[in-house]
Design a protein around this motif. Structure first.
Motif, PDB file in Angstrom:
ATOM      1  N   THR A  30      -9.251 -10.876  14.795  1.00 50.20           N
ATOM      2  CA  THR A  30      -8.991 -10.865  13.357  1.00 50.20           C
ATOM      3  C   THR A  30      -7.643 -10.220  13.076  1.00 50.20           C
ATOM      4  O   THR A  30      -7.308  -9.207  13.698  1.00 50.20           O
ATOM      5  N   CYS A  31      -6.877 -10.815  12.168  1.00 45.81           N
ATOM      6  CA  CYS A  31      -5.550 -10.298  11.839  1.00 45.81           C
ATOM      7  C   CYS A  31      -5.456  -9.888  10.373  1.00 45.81           C
ATOM      8  O   CYS A  31      -6.171 -10.413   9.513  1.00 45.81           O
ATOM      9  N   PHE A  32      -4.592  -8.923  10.106  1.00 44.47           N
ATOM     10  CA  PHE A  32      -4.387  -8.340   8.777  1.00 44.47           C
ATOM     11  C   PHE A  32      -3.165  -8.993   8.147  1.00 44.47           C
ATOM     12  O   PHE A  32      -2.139  -9.189   8.818  1.00 44.47           O
ATOM     13  N   ILE A  54      -7.967 -10.376   5.529  1.00 41.76           N
ATOM     14  CA  ILE A  54      -7.922 -10.615   6.972  1.00 41.76           C
ATOM     15  C   ILE A  54      -8.245 -12.085   7.203  1.00 41.76           C
ATOM     16  O   ILE A  54      -8.730 -12.779   6.313  1.00 41.76           O
ATOM     17  N   SER A  77     -13.660  -3.007   4.554  1.00 40.22           N
ATOM     18  CA  SER A  77     -13.470  -1.955   5.574  1.00 40.22           C
ATOM     19  C   SER A  77     -11.994  -1.878   5.999  1.00 40.22           C
ATOM     20  O   SER A  77     -11.494  -0.801   6.329  1.00 40.22           O
ATOM     21  N   ASN A  78     -11.289  -3.001   5.949  1.00 44.03           N
ATOM     22  CA  ASN A  78      -9.853  -2.976   6.252  1.00 44.03           C
ATOM     23  C   ASN A  78      -9.027  -2.797   4.987  1.00 44.03           C
ATOM     24  O   ASN A  78      -7.793  -2.711   5.051  1.00 44.03           O
ATOM     25  N   GLN A 117      -0.626  -8.521   0.454  1.00 49.37           N
ATOM     26  CA  GLN A 117      -1.853  -7.888  -0.025  1.00 49.37           C
ATOM     27  C   GLN A 117      -1.788  -7.677  -1.537  1.00 49.37           C
ATOM     28  O   GLN A 117      -0.714  -7.821  -2.146  1.00 49.37           O
ATOM     29  N   ASP A 171     -11.541  -7.984   3.080  1.00 48.77           N
ATOM     30  CA  ASP A 171     -12.481  -7.185   3.861  1.00 48.77           C
ATOM     31  C   ASP A 171     -12.372  -5.730   3.434  1.00 48.77           C
ATOM     32  O   ASP A 171     -11.326  -5.101   3.614  1.00 48.77           O
ATOM     33  N   THR A 214      -6.339  -6.546  13.613  1.00 53.95           N
ATOM     34  CA  THR A 214      -7.031  -5.380  13.019  1.00 53.95           C
ATOM     35  C   THR A 214      -7.629  -4.484  14.094  1.00 53.95           C
ATOM     36  O   THR A 214      -7.960  -3.339  13.834  1.00 53.95           O
ATOM     37  N   ASP A 215      -7.800  -5.054  15.319  1.00 54.49           N
ATOM     38  CA  ASP A 215      -8.350  -4.222  16.403  1.00 54.49           C
ATOM     39  C   ASP A 215      -7.871  -4.788  17.749  1.00 54.49           C
ATOM     40  O   ASP A 215      -7.129  -5.758  17.795  1.00 54.49           O
TER      41      ASP A 215
END
Ligand SMILES: O=C(NC1CCCCC1)N[C@H]1[C@H](O)[C@@H](N2CCCCC2)[C@@H]2OC[C@H]1O2
Length: 325
Positions: free
Chosen positions: A285-287, A243, A238-239, A291, A236, A279-280
């Motif tokens: 949704t999780c991060f 995610i 934006s993140n 990565q 994603d 993420t919020d």
């Protein structure tokens, strides 16, 4: 000599802080032990009030053992874009009962916003190699480098834990802290880091063991392959990362170290550790804790990996040891 200090996780294992005594009488500051950098720097009475937000500060003027290192300055920037800079004192520093009498204590005259916002940390204690210490004109040694000649063994160990207090030991290996055997692999310190090579799904990955980095950053091919196993996982923009639905059950992530003749040892990061954080506020949704390293230029085995193992940072033999626990 030896030392042993508790490492306490902050905000979902984002960082681990250890109490450090500086000066006479002792001033105790919580510092982030960072095997990815080599400066011991602290919030201080020299830090602008506008940049101090509840952190404990070092006051050299109230330490009878503090001596200004005349003409010395430092300036550091980290991979996450944070930075700090300032002046230098020599003072007595004690970590878990282990004392270095003339340690360079780098007092901040400026810290970037992410440090100001991090109310629980009073600075960093660098544990990478002294070749990347930023003090100028005369480069200074890390706490570990100064302590090493006095240690029973020229090493320190990191035993970080998920959502629980862990420990850094200096000068000895606590056999009760791990299971099975320790697998060792050579360290390449040519860039000043604890560089090593691990094998992931049969692919060699060269990276660094970095307690100051929260997540694991590995080559895209490995990361893409991992998340292909998780339905709904995606990159994603934006993140700026992978995610997935927070309810996902994540696969374990394993890597092999010291894979020579003896087959080496396997470190298994539980899938639950890869489900790093929402993420919020909705928690939908999780991060991911794993990565891609494509925007960094180096692979990093950060806290998500390190907290799954007992790790020996052997400065005498320039090797890294990994064990399950
Ligand atoms: O910049 C990195 N690592 C990079 C991460 C991106 C990929 C390249 C490496 N480590 C820093 C870390 O983020 C900082 N942070 C403070 C706030 C709480 C979390 C820790 C802390 O200060 C310096 C060091 O540790």
């Amino acid at each position: 000599d030896s030392g042993s200090v508790t490492a306490s996780p902050r905000q979902q294992d984002t960082e681990y802080l250890c109490p450090v005594q500086i000066g006479s009488p002792a001033q105790t500051l919580p510092l982030d032990f960072d095997t990815g950098s080599s400066d011991l720097w602290v919030f201080s009475t020299d830090t602008p009030r506008s940049e101090v937000n509840g952190q404990t500060v070092y006051d050299a003027s109230s330490s009878s053992s503090a001596k200004r290192l005349s003409g010395a300055t430092w300036k550091i920037s980290y991979g996450d874009g944070s930075s700090s800079s300032g002046i230098v004192y020599l003072d007595t520093v004690t970590v878990g009962g282990l004392t270095v009498s003339r340690q360079a204590v780098e007092a901040a005259k400026q810290v970037s916003s992410s440090f100001s916002r991090d109310t629980s940390s009073s600075g960093l204690l660098g544990l990478a190699f002294s070749s990347i210490n930023t003090v100028s004109p005369n480069q200074q040694k890390t706490f570990f480098d100064n302590a090493m000649p006095h240690l029973d063994a020229p090493l320190f160990t990191a035993d970080l834990k998920h959502n629980a207090d862990g420990r850094y030991n200096f000068g000895y290996i606590d056999k009760s802290a791990y299971t099975g055997s320790i697998s060792y692999t050579p360290v390449d310190n040519s860039q000043g880091f604890w560089g090593f090579t691990a094998t992931v799904d049969g692919t060699d990955v060269t990276g660094i063991a970095d307690t100051g980095t929260t997540l694991i950053y590995l080559p895209d091919s490995i990361v893409t392959s991992y998340y292909s196993q998780v339905s709904g996982a995606r990159y994603d923009s934006s993140n700026a990362g992978y995610i997935f639905p927070c309810g996902s059950s994540m696969p374990d992530f394993s890597f092999n170290v010291g894979g020579g003749g003896g087959g080496g040892g396997t470190v298994t990061v539980p899938g639950s550790y890869v489900n790093f954080a929402p993420t919020d506020q909705t928690g939908q949704t999780c991060f991911g804790g794993l990565q891609s390293d494509s925007s960094i230029g180096i692979s990093i085995f950060g806290d998500i990996a390190l907290k799954a193992a007992f790790v020996v940072f052997d400065g005498g033999n320039k090797q890294l040891g990994w064990a399950a626990k």
